[in-house]
Design a protein around this motif. Structure first.
Motif, short mmCIF file in Angstrom:
data_model
loop_
_atom_site.label_atom_id
_atom_site.label_comp_id
_atom_site.label_asym_id
_atom_site.label_seq_id
_atom_site.Cartn_x
_atom_site.Cartn_y
_atom_site.Cartn_z
N GLY A 148 42.81 51.42 49.16
CA GLY A 148 42.29 50.87 47.96
C GLY A 148 40.96 50.25 48.45
O GLY A 148 40.39 50.14 49.40
N ASP A 149 40.18 49.60 47.31
CA ASP A 149 38.89 48.86 47.81
C ASP A 149 39.17 47.88 48.49
O ASP A 149 40.26 46.96 48.73
N TYR A 150 38.20 47.06 49.18
CA TYR A 150 38.40 45.90 49.80
C TYR A 150 38.79 44.95 48.70
O TYR A 150 38.18 44.64 47.71
N THR A 151 39.98 44.13 49.15
CA THR A 151 40.56 42.91 48.49
C THR A 151 40.60 41.73 48.88
O THR A 151 40.55 41.32 50.14
N PRO A 152 40.37 40.60 48.00
CA PRO A 152 40.36 39.12 48.32
C PRO A 152 41.66 39.03 48.75
O PRO A 152 42.79 39.63 48.45
N SER A 153 41.96 37.54 49.42
CA SER A 153 43.30 37.16 49.82
C SER A 153 43.19 35.90 49.53
O SER A 153 42.26 35.41 49.38
N VAL A 154 44.27 35.19 49.07
CA VAL A 154 44.71 33.85 48.94
C VAL A 154 45.45 33.21 49.67
O VAL A 154 46.71 33.74 50.16
N LEU A 155 45.07 31.98 50.21
CA LEU A 155 45.87 31.24 51.36
C LEU A 155 46.67 30.12 50.92
O LEU A 155 46.13 29.55 50.10
N TYR A 156 48.12 29.96 51.01
CA TYR A 156 48.61 28.86 50.62
C TYR A 156 49.23 28.20 52.05
O TYR A 156 49.54 28.86 52.90
N SER A 157 49.35 26.94 51.79
CA SER A 157 50.12 26.07 52.66
C SER A 157 51.25 25.52 52.04
O SER A 157 51.51 25.69 50.96
N LYS A 158 51.81 24.68 52.79
CA LYS A 158 53.36 24.06 52.45
C LYS A 158 52.99 23.05 51.21
O LYS A 158 53.85 22.73 50.35
N ASN A 159 51.64 22.75 50.92
CA ASN A 159 51.37 21.82 49.87
C ASN A 159 50.73 22.64 48.81
O ASN A 159 50.17 21.93 47.72
N SER A 175 44.05 42.83 33.25
CA SER A 175 42.86 42.33 33.77
C SER A 175 43.05 41.28 34.95
O SER A 175 42.33 40.30 35.04
N LEU A 176 43.92 41.70 35.79
CA LEU A 176 44.13 41.20 36.99
C LEU A 176 43.05 41.40 38.28
O LEU A 176 42.63 42.69 38.22
N ARG A 177 42.82 40.67 38.86
CA ARG A 177 41.63 40.86 39.74
C ARG A 177 42.18 41.20 41.18
O ARG A 177 43.17 40.85 41.71
N GLY A 178 41.43 42.03 42.11
CA GLY A 178 41.70 42.61 43.49
C GLY A 178 42.74 43.72 43.12
O GLY A 178 43.48 43.91 42.25
N GLY A 179 42.98 44.46 44.38
CA GLY A 179 43.81 45.36 44.36
C GLY A 179 43.30 46.75 43.76
O GLY A 179 42.38 46.80 43.18
N ALA A 180 43.92 47.61 43.77
CA ALA A 180 43.82 49.35 43.17
C ALA A 180 43.89 48.96 41.86
O ALA A 180 43.20 50.08 41.13
N TYR A 181 44.68 48.53 40.96
CA TYR A 181 45.09 48.37 39.84
C TYR A 181 45.17 46.93 39.33
O TYR A 181 45.25 45.94 40.14
N SER A 182 45.08 46.83 38.03
CA SER A 182 44.77 45.47 37.29
C SER A 182 45.80 44.96 36.41
O SER A 182 45.76 44.20 35.78
N LYS A 183 47.00 45.80 36.47
CA LYS A 183 47.94 45.53 35.51
C LYS A 183 49.21 45.40 36.25
O LYS A 183 49.50 45.75 37.54
N SER A 184 50.33 44.49 35.87
CA SER A 184 51.49 44.20 36.65
C SER A 184 52.71 43.78 35.42
O SER A 184 52.37 43.20 34.21
N GLN A 185 53.91 44.09 35.70
CA GLN A 185 55.10 43.91 35.16
C GLN A 185 55.90 42.91 35.66
O GLN A 185 56.95 42.68 35.20
N LEU A 186 55.42 42.12 36.69
CA LEU A 186 56.04 40.81 37.11
C LEU A 186 56.02 39.88 36.06
O LEU A 186 55.31 40.04 35.09
#
Length: 683
Positions: free
Chosen positions: A174-185, A449-460
């Motif tokens: 897929g295209d270059y994709t952003p990532s999101v960082l999470y801590s315990k907070n 209309s979700l951002r990032g990834g190869a596709y913009s739809k999800s059924q989660l």
């Protein structure tokens, strides 16, 4: 449930470095501009830094210091070796079928394109091609031991992929994709994609805050552009401008540690990363929110159990060495089916013999001489772990397995244990990983209309897709739930990453509603605390971990159609303090024809990690073997790493001077830590 034997793993942040022989994400900085006062202060500091570097660069150009790199193999010129075996068709056994094993076979099999001049047998313990990196299917469900990312600086990996017939990289990844960082907070930051596949900037914005960030970052060297570009979460991030500024304390050690210097590795690998961060004087907040989470998903261990050299090298490779180094692409399906299947067909066309399910028990040295000569008939015997006692007679061996698998093999093989290079293999350790793939009933609401990834739809579930709006990938630190005290993990929405699970695929191919699934993948690193739980318990833990990370409702168990869980005990290379001392070169002995490749080999060599390191060391092993056997057509060129920026080159020069004038007792402290020590009389 599938139990995975240790065999050299690693893909990371998004899969470990090559799971089965085989990582990472590096969000190592965040923005300072969510507070206007912080913005003004940071811009002034960055301006001063850039001005100082400009002056130093000019001075350095007038009085340069000449340095050298350990690995600069732009081209290969094979020469005859007096001790070479002159047999016309040497037989090579490659043990391990992941990225390193396939790359070694690829490099050597080019000798068979015009005429068959070498016999190659690839022994793979896994069920299907590609080792554990490749995965397999159970019924119609694809299963993988972790999701694998492809970072911008994986130049040798992309080169190998480009040479596979029938494989189009842009169709596989897929295209270059952003990532999101999470801590315990909670949510910490979003790491944006800086450039597209052609190296162009990914945004063309009007003059607003985002564009101003880009303009400022464009005039800063890596890695100082990252704090400007990364977006802190204003609601949950606890980081202040002062916290972020404390990260500058790492610049001294970063400049002092040369990635391809054995001396630097000797200085830093003996020390834990915890001491590195202590000497840098970073704040507790910065450590908890950024540094610790990254350690748990990159080298996959806490600071006290990670070497300072590994931490610096890992952060450099995945984030700091060049602009856009952290940009990452993801496979649009199973790596086994998308990459290793066509690769295997190409290798078979070159007469490479594959044996799957072939676990090696031992290696012995032969003493059988060819009648009437002093020539040894096939120098080695590779004994397989099978009921019929199957064995392979060969002239050379390339071990492309992980550290713990190599440790076991050396223990059972006198031909290996007698070599000085393997005498410390008993000290090698591994990291335990668990990959969980959960197939869910699709939600009635399709989020678009979700951002990032190869596709913009999800059924989660909608609350989950809203939380993952910016990216289908969440990179999570340790301690998010009590059971994960030292366990980092990554969450993936595979409907936005893999073709066969995408809503668009379902719509285009008229897939019946009862055949559709939403797919959630969660890969855990350093998972010793729960690896022995049963599948149901691990599924429950996974759903709770996802809920705690994203601050969403826990998915109900009756919405789970099926879970696939792979356990890899002690399978990932563990880069703990002093571990680099046990890392051998690609050739184990001058006298023997035994070579090694993998992400844990030659740590002070080519400064790469994960899949890229496996590919590089495989090419280097093939080069050494080709020289020994006078193979003239091997494709084993290694693309060198990016050169240091002028600013980093200048900083390295200053670090050399400082180390000469004031040699640090352990690791170089930041200016404020040094001042504190001077005032307290510690120095």
């Amino acid at each position: 449930m599938e139990e995975v034997m240790a065999g050299g793993v690693r893909g990371r942040v998004g899969g470990w470095r090559e799971f089965g022989e085989n990582t990472k994400v590096s969000l190592i900085s965040s923005p300072l501009f969510h507070q206007s006062s912080g913005a003004i202060m940071m811009m002034l500091l960055l301006f001063c830094y850039q001005t100082a570097c400009t002056v130093l660069v000019k001075a350095f150009q007038q009085h340069p210091i000449h340095t050298s790199k350990n690995c600069r193999h732009a081209g290969i010129a094979l020469q005859s070796s007096p001790s070479s075996n002159n047999r016309s068709k040497p037989r090579i056994a490659i043990v391990g079928g992941g990225w390193a094993g396939y790359t070694a076979a690829e490099s050597l099999s080019t000798n068979n394109i015009d005429e068959k001049s070498v016999e190659i047998i690839l022994l793979d313990a896994s069920k299907s091609g590609g080792g554990l990196a490749g995965g397999y299917r159970e019924g119609n469900r694809p299963v993988e031991a972790g999701i694998h990312g492809f970072w911008r600086e994986y130049k040798n990996t992309f080169s190998v992929m480009a040479g596979i017939n029938g494989l189009n990289i842009d169709e596989v990844l897929g295209d270059y994709t952003p990532s999101v960082l999470y801590s315990k907070n909670g949510k910490v930051a979003v790491a944006p994609v800086l450039y597209d596949e052609d190296g162009n900037e990914t945004v063309d914005l009007p003059l607003n805050e985002e564009r101003i960030r880009r303009l400022i970052a464009g005039n800063l060297p890596a890695p100082l552009d990252l704090p400007v570009l990364a977006k802190l979460d204003e609601q949950t991030s606890k980081l202040t401008p002062l916290d972020l500024l404390s990260g500058l304390g790492l610049l001294g050690a970063w400049a002092d540690f040369e990635q391809e210097s054995k001396t630097s590795w000797k200085n830093y690998d003996t020390q834990p990363a915890s001491l590195l961060f202590q000497e840098a004087g970073i704040t507790d907040n910065l450590y908890e929110e950024l540094v610790s989470p990254l350690l748990h998903v990159l080298p996959m261990c806490p600071a006290y159990d990670c070497s300072a050299a590994a931490a610096l090298s890992c952060f450099h490779v995945f984030a700091l060495q060049t602009k856009g180094a952290f940009d990452v692409r993801w496979c649009r399906g199973s790596i086994g089916e998308k990459i290793f299947d066509p690769w295997r067909r190409q290798l078979e066309d070159r007469s490479v013999e594959f044996r799957n399910g072939a676990k090696v028990a031992s290696v012995t040295r032969n003493n059988i001489m060819k009648e009437g000569t002093d020539e040894v008939l096939r120098q080695y015997t590779v004994q397989l772990d099978s009921n019929d006692g199957d064995a392979i007679q060969c002239d050379a061996i390339i071990l492309s397995v992980g550290a713990v698998a190599a440790k076991r093999l050396v223990k059972s093989s006198p031909a290996l244990s007698s070599l000085p290079a393997t005498e410390n293999f008993d000290k090698l350790r591994g990291v335990t990983c668990v990959a969980v793939r959960i197939f869910l009933k699709p939600h009635t609401i399709v989020t678009k209309s979700l951002r990032g990834g190869a596709y913009s739809k999800s059924q989660l579930p909608p609350d989950m897709t809203k939380a993952m709006l910016d990216s289908p990938i969440a990179v999570c630190g340790a301690g998010i739930i009590p059971e994960l005290k030292e366990t980092g993990f990554c969450i993936y929405d595979l409907q936005r990453m893999h073709d066969e699970f995408s809503v668009e695929f379902y719509e285009t191919n008229s897939v019946a509603p009862d055949e559709q699934v939403a797919v959630l993948e969660v890969d855990f690193y350093r998972a010793d605390s729960f690896v022995d739980m049963d599948d149901n318990e691990i599924t429950d833990l996974t759903l709770r971990a996802v809920s705690a990370t994203l601050r969403t409702d826990v998915i109900k168990t009756n919405d789970v159609i099926e879970s696939k869980i792979l356990r890899a005990r002690n399978a990932v290379s563990h880069f703990y303090p002093n571990s680099a001392f046990y890392s051998p070169d690609v050739k184990l002995s001058k006298q023997e024809k035994i070579y090694m490749a993998g992400d844990w080999i030659d740590r002070a060599g080519h400064s790469s990690w994960s899949t890229e390191k496996s590919v590089v060391t495989a090419r280097q092993a093939a080069r050494a073997l080709s020289k020994d056997f006078q193979l003239k057509h091997s494709a084993c060129n290694v693309i060198p790493v990016a050169l240091d920026t002028p600013q980093l080159t200048t900083m390295r020069y200053l670090a050399k001077v400082l180390r000469t004038v004031i040699p640090p007792k352990t690791l170089p402290p930041s200016p404020w830590v040094l001042a504190k020590k001077l005032l307290s009389g510690e120095v």
